[in-house]
Design an enzyme around this catalytic site. Structure first.
Site, mmCIF file in Angstrom:
data_model
loop_
_atom_site.group_PDB
_atom_site.id
_atom_site.type_symbol
_atom_site.label_atom_id
_atom_site.label_comp_id
_atom_site.label_asym_id
_atom_site.label_seq_id
_atom_site.Cartn_x
_atom_site.Cartn_y
_atom_site.Cartn_z
ATOM 1 N N ARG A 84 1.557 12.910 -57.681
ATOM 2 C CA ARG A 84 1.887 11.688 -56.936
ATOM 3 C C ARG A 84 3.216 11.885 -56.218
ATOM 4 O O ARG A 84 4.080 12.623 -56.684
ATOM 5 C CB ARG A 84 1.974 10.493 -57.883
ATOM 6 C CG ARG A 84 0.650 10.022 -58.450
ATOM 7 C CD ARG A 84 0.854 8.800 -59.351
ATOM 8 N NE ARG A 84 -0.407 8.220 -59.769
ATOM 9 C CZ ARG A 84 -1.111 8.639 -60.816
ATOM 10 N NH1 ARG A 84 -0.662 9.665 -61.537
ATOM 11 N NH2 ARG A 84 -2.251 8.053 -61.134
ATOM 12 N N HIS A 432 17.929 -18.490 -22.082
ATOM 13 C CA HIS A 432 17.898 -19.936 -22.319
ATOM 14 C C HIS A 432 16.832 -20.302 -23.344
ATOM 15 O O HIS A 432 17.088 -21.026 -24.319
ATOM 16 C CB HIS A 432 17.644 -20.664 -20.990
ATOM 17 C CG HIS A 432 17.536 -22.150 -21.125
ATOM 18 N ND1 HIS A 432 16.329 -22.795 -21.347
ATOM 19 C CD2 HIS A 432 18.476 -23.119 -21.104
ATOM 20 C CE1 HIS A 432 16.544 -24.096 -21.429
ATOM 21 N NE2 HIS A 432 17.840 -24.315 -21.285
ATOM 22 N N GLY A 743 32.890 -16.490 -27.575
ATOM 23 C CA GLY A 743 31.497 -16.697 -27.181
ATOM 24 C C GLY A 743 30.878 -15.372 -26.795
ATOM 25 O O GLY A 743 31.014 -14.913 -25.656
ATOM 26 N N CYS A 808 31.232 -17.759 -32.045
ATOM 27 C CA CYS A 808 30.247 -18.837 -31.963
ATOM 28 C C CYS A 808 29.061 -18.475 -31.064
ATOM 29 O O CYS A 808 28.234 -19.330 -30.764
ATOM 30 C CB CYS A 808 30.879 -20.129 -31.469
ATOM 31 S SG CYS A 808 31.555 -20.023 -29.796
#
Length: 854
Positions: A84, A432, A743, A808
């Site tokens: 195996r 978006h 950002g 953020c």
């Protein structure tokens, strides 16, 4: 293999008889070998087993040989063996196991006398079949197992082997074993196996070990057979004995058998192992507590019964769904089998994301139409609609729909609210549609560029010519990026007690704050439900895109001067104030960071003929005048044009109205006894003077509202750093800003000079060819954008020692971004509400891993 692993490898033998005290390690011999040693230490009835190290298997793959005499010596004369795979992580897979090595004509004749022709022939046939397919690489269709295993069917298969290879089936067990080992070693290095491993997260140089084990015969006299047992449900994680047993079988045959397999526990539907072999069954049941206590895991056990005696061949970690992984980890910790820290580390953060949304049943058949970019997780089914208005009408009728667009615009937000899922032809992970989809918790796939829309015929056309009309049912899988025809079965979201418990433990260990990006009271409630520590980004423009507000906003855009604009904005003021008050009341006791208006004004205006006609009617002006006004507002590159702080300085009435709405809402909630900490964020800043100008007006409005309401309140004013210049000039800017929130969406776009909406067209080619390691809009670019952020943070602290730092952008919930923020001493990250649980768990895991390293 890295240097440390090579050095460790050299301290171990290539061939190791697995005993309780043998020198073994998963990074040298693989996880299966190490697990078998643990089972032997627990005095389980494991057959004699020898482990081959990664190094030994590599030598075999290169054509070298191992000492076969030493390998076969522990098994005694005339052994029957199995081989195996033993990779370092069982999830990385490996070549198929091969049983009954050592079967040959002489052994078959002898076994016919002791166990009967049927049993002996069945074993030999299974070995010939496996050897032919996996070692000799012959056509599987030529080597099927006959209904009646006897000498005649065996001869036919051996004759087929000879005809296909021009040589007799090998009779020497050592030769058989040598060829099996070589075949399995080379299969590991094959292209298909390598790609499968990489898909499962294995490194390119991942090694393979092999275990050679004495066969426990599942065929013969008395009660013989094989089976598999596990002690929890793989889907839910709830304790439950499941599995199958099959008499006169070997390996895992019972699981795939259409007939003959029986239940393990007593069952009114049919016979069971508990009835057939109560003692062996009792031994198997007792193994659960042993595995949990000593292996500290829920295991799936492969076993064989030989003449009534139980043998344990293997034990592997139970395959589990995301839901089960959480429940199992929490249960093990609550039962004090593992510490809480271990439970937190065991759950993949992505598993939590799956639990927050409906998912397609993993066992369901998938009729794939096309694949796009997975932008917002979860799955949903609905009828195709092609416009936001159709989505709203569908929702009003109580019909589930999927909004299909070339790309979405702010005007589509109402339709996205109404739809069960969103599909776009264009866009990337920060487009978006993707951003709004994640914020709403709506499954979303973007960048499905192989699709096209025929609006005249109202059809969606797939690349293979399949056509789907508006009203046809499709399914969007935002977790995988697949679009499916029809309605496959689903698994519901599962936010159970185990989910909540795990996150409570995570909060005890993490050392960085986690806030949510929330734009509406509904978003805020979702963030609160997921225990966000506050709102790190409230994009106020999203409050303007619905119903009456949109109409008033358009009137403001059409106003001729400052007085006219103020008059129109006075009508928006109470709407904004009510929004902010609801937001503050929901988030009472927490921080709320409100970003002032950011997008260019053209986003509130239509671009198609039908929309322009509606606009002219709303504004009560001729169509040509409405068209001219829209054209006058158009920009060559609106994302770099008159938006954010530039709009606030050029048309100050907008920011004046928003500041008054915020402060009047603060005053109202303070009077009602609600505590709130409000931060006001200026977007798209690139110069200190911009901050000075806006701050002066905002402070003036605050003083006026405090005087009018006779209420004292505090607030912080800060900057969203999303231009490279703001990062470079952060020292000056921080003198006037209490916080800097990076950002990363726009900062990545501007640093790279890439349009985040269009990058999906070529990004996959760039990643495949190594131009970028990852899509920078999906994974924070630590080397480029990260260096700019680190520089901005350092200079910001130089300008103000106590400046609050955060991220953020959409990267905020990702592991790399959280790790980066922890390294650079940021105060918090902010992400979409549905990513908050993932971020909480990720932050805890990073903190715990740092403890281990230190």
């Amino acid at each position: 293999m890295n240097g440390a692993a090579v050095q460790q490898q050299s301290t171990y033998k290539q061939l190791t008889l697995i005993t309780p005290t043998a020198a073994m390690h998963a990074s040298v011999h693989g996880g299966r070998a190490k697990c078998l040693q643990r089972l032997i230490r627990l005095e389980m009835p494991v057959p004699v087993t020898v482990a081959l190290s990664f190094d030994a298997v590599q030598q075999i793959a290169r054509g070298q040989s191992v000492d076969m005499d030493a390998l076969m010596a522990p098994f005694g004369p005339q052994p029957l063996l199995s081989v195996r795979p033993s990779s370092q992580d069982p999830d990385w897979g490996g070549p198929s196991a091969i049983l009954n090595i050592g079967m040959n004509d002489a052994r078959h004749d002898a076994m016919c006398e002791t166990m009967g022709e049927w049993a002996a022939s069945a074993m030999y046939l299974r070995f010939v079949q496996a050897y032919a397919i996996h070692v000799a690489r012959l056509d599987p269709d030529e080597f099927y197992l006959p209904d009646v295993p006897d000498r005649l069917s065996l001869k036919a298969m051996l004759d087929t082997y000879e005809a296909e290879t021009d040589e007799q089936f090998p009779q020497d067990p050592a030769v058989q074993l040598t060829q099996v080992l070589r075949s399995m070693a080379r299969a590991w290095d094959g292209t298909t196996a390598r790609l499968l491993r990489q898909a499962k997260g294995a490194p390119q140089d991942a090694g393979l070990g092999l275990v050679v084990q004495a066969m426990a015969l599942g065929v013969g006299q008395g009660e013989c057979g094989s089976g598999v047992i596990q002690y929890v449900d793989s889907t839910t994680g709830v304790p439950q004995i499941t599995g199958r047993y099959m008499s006169q079988s070997q390996g895992r045959e019972a699981l795939g058998a259409a007939e003959g397999a029986i239940y393990l526990t007593r069952d009114p539907r049919g016979p069971s192992l508990e009835d057939l072999c109560p003692d062996a069954f009792a031994e198997l049941v007792a193994l659960r507590d042993i595995c949990r206590r000593f292996l500290r895991e829920e295991m799936q056990v492969e076993f064989t019964i030989e003449n009534g005696n139980l043998h344990i061949l293997d034990a592997v970690r139970v395959q589990r769904s995301s839901r089960a992984s959480v429940r199992i980890a929490v249960a093990l910790a609550e039962d004090e089998m593992i510490p809480r820290e271990d439970a937190v580390l065991r759950v993949e953060p992505a598993a939590l994301s799956e639990l927050l949304h409906r998912q397609i049943d993993p066992l369901a058949k998938r009729d794939l139409i096309v694949r796009g970019i997975a932008a917002s997780p979860g799955a949903a089914t609905g009828r195709i609609v092609l416009t936001a208005n159709e989505a709203q009408a569908s929702a009003a009728r109580g019909e589930a729909c999927v909004l299909v667009r070339r790309e979405t615009t702010p005007e589509d937000i109402r339709g996205m609210h109404a739809a069960q899922a969103v599909l776009t032809m264009r866009g990337g992970v920060t487009s978006h549609a993707a951003v709004i989809g994640r914020g709403l918790g709506v499954p979303c796939v973007v960048g499905a560029s192989d699709l096209s829309i025929d609006f005249k015929k109202r059809q969606v056309i797939a690349p293979n010519g399949r056509r789907f009309a508006a009203g046809d049912t499709i399914t969007v899988d935002g977790t995988t990026g697949q679009i499916l025809a029809g309605e496959p079965p689903m698994l519901e979201a599962a936010l159970d007690d185990a989910f909540q418990t795990l996150l409570q433990w995570a909060d005890e260990f993490r050392d960085i704050g986690v806030r949510a990006n929330a734009d509406t009271p509904a978003d805020a409630q979702t963030a609160r439900n997921f225990a966000a520590e506050g709102i790190g980004l409230c994009r106020t423009e999203h409050m303007f895109f619905e119903g009456e507000r949109l109409r008033v906003m358009r009137e403001m855009i059409f106003a001729e001067g400052g007085d006219d604009r103020r008059a129109v904005l006075d009508r928006l003021l109470p709407m904004q104030r009510a929004d902010f008050r609801a937001l503050f009341e929901i988030m009472q006791g927490r921080n709320v960071c409100v970003r002032l208006f950011d997008p260019p004004l053209h986003e509130f205006l239509p671009s198609d003929k039908a929309g322009l006609r509606d606009l002219a009617g709303q504004m009560d002006v001729p169509l040509h005048e409405a068209t001219a006004r829209v054209e006058a507002l158009s920009e060559y590159n609106p994302m770099l044009g008159m938006r954010g702080v530039r709009l606030g300085i050029a048309i100050p009435e907008i920011y004046d109205m928003q500041a008054r709405a915020i402060f009047e809402a603060i005053a109202a909630v303070i009077k009602s006894g609600t505590e709130i900490t409000v931060e006001i964020m200026i977007p798209l800043v690139s110069a200190m003077r911009e901050v000075e100008l806006v701050k002066a007006r905002v402070d003036g409005v605050a003083n006026a509202v405090m005087a009018e309401t006779r209420t004292e309140f505090e607030y912080r004013l800060g900057v969203m750093v999303e231009t490279p210049r703001a990062a470079l000039r952060a020292q000056d800017i921080a003198e006037h800003a209490a916080f800097l929130s990076f950002g990363t969406n726009d900062l990545t776009q501007m640093t790279y000079g890439l349009s985040r909406d269009d990058a999906g067209r070529f990004m996959s080619a760039y990643v495949q060819q190594g131009v970028y390691a990852e899509d920078p809009f999906h994974t924070l670019d630590i080397e480029g954008v990260g260096e700019l952020i680190a520089l901005g943070a350092e200079r910001g602290r130089a300008g103000r020692k106590d400046v609050i730092l955060s991220i953020c952008g959409e990267h905020g919930g990702s592991r790399s971004a959280i790790a980066f923020c922890r390294t650079h001493g940021f105060d918090y990250v902010s992400c979409s509400p549905f990513r908050v649980p993932v971020a909480r768990l990720t932050a805890a895991q990073l903190a715990l891993q740092d403890r281990v390293v230190s």
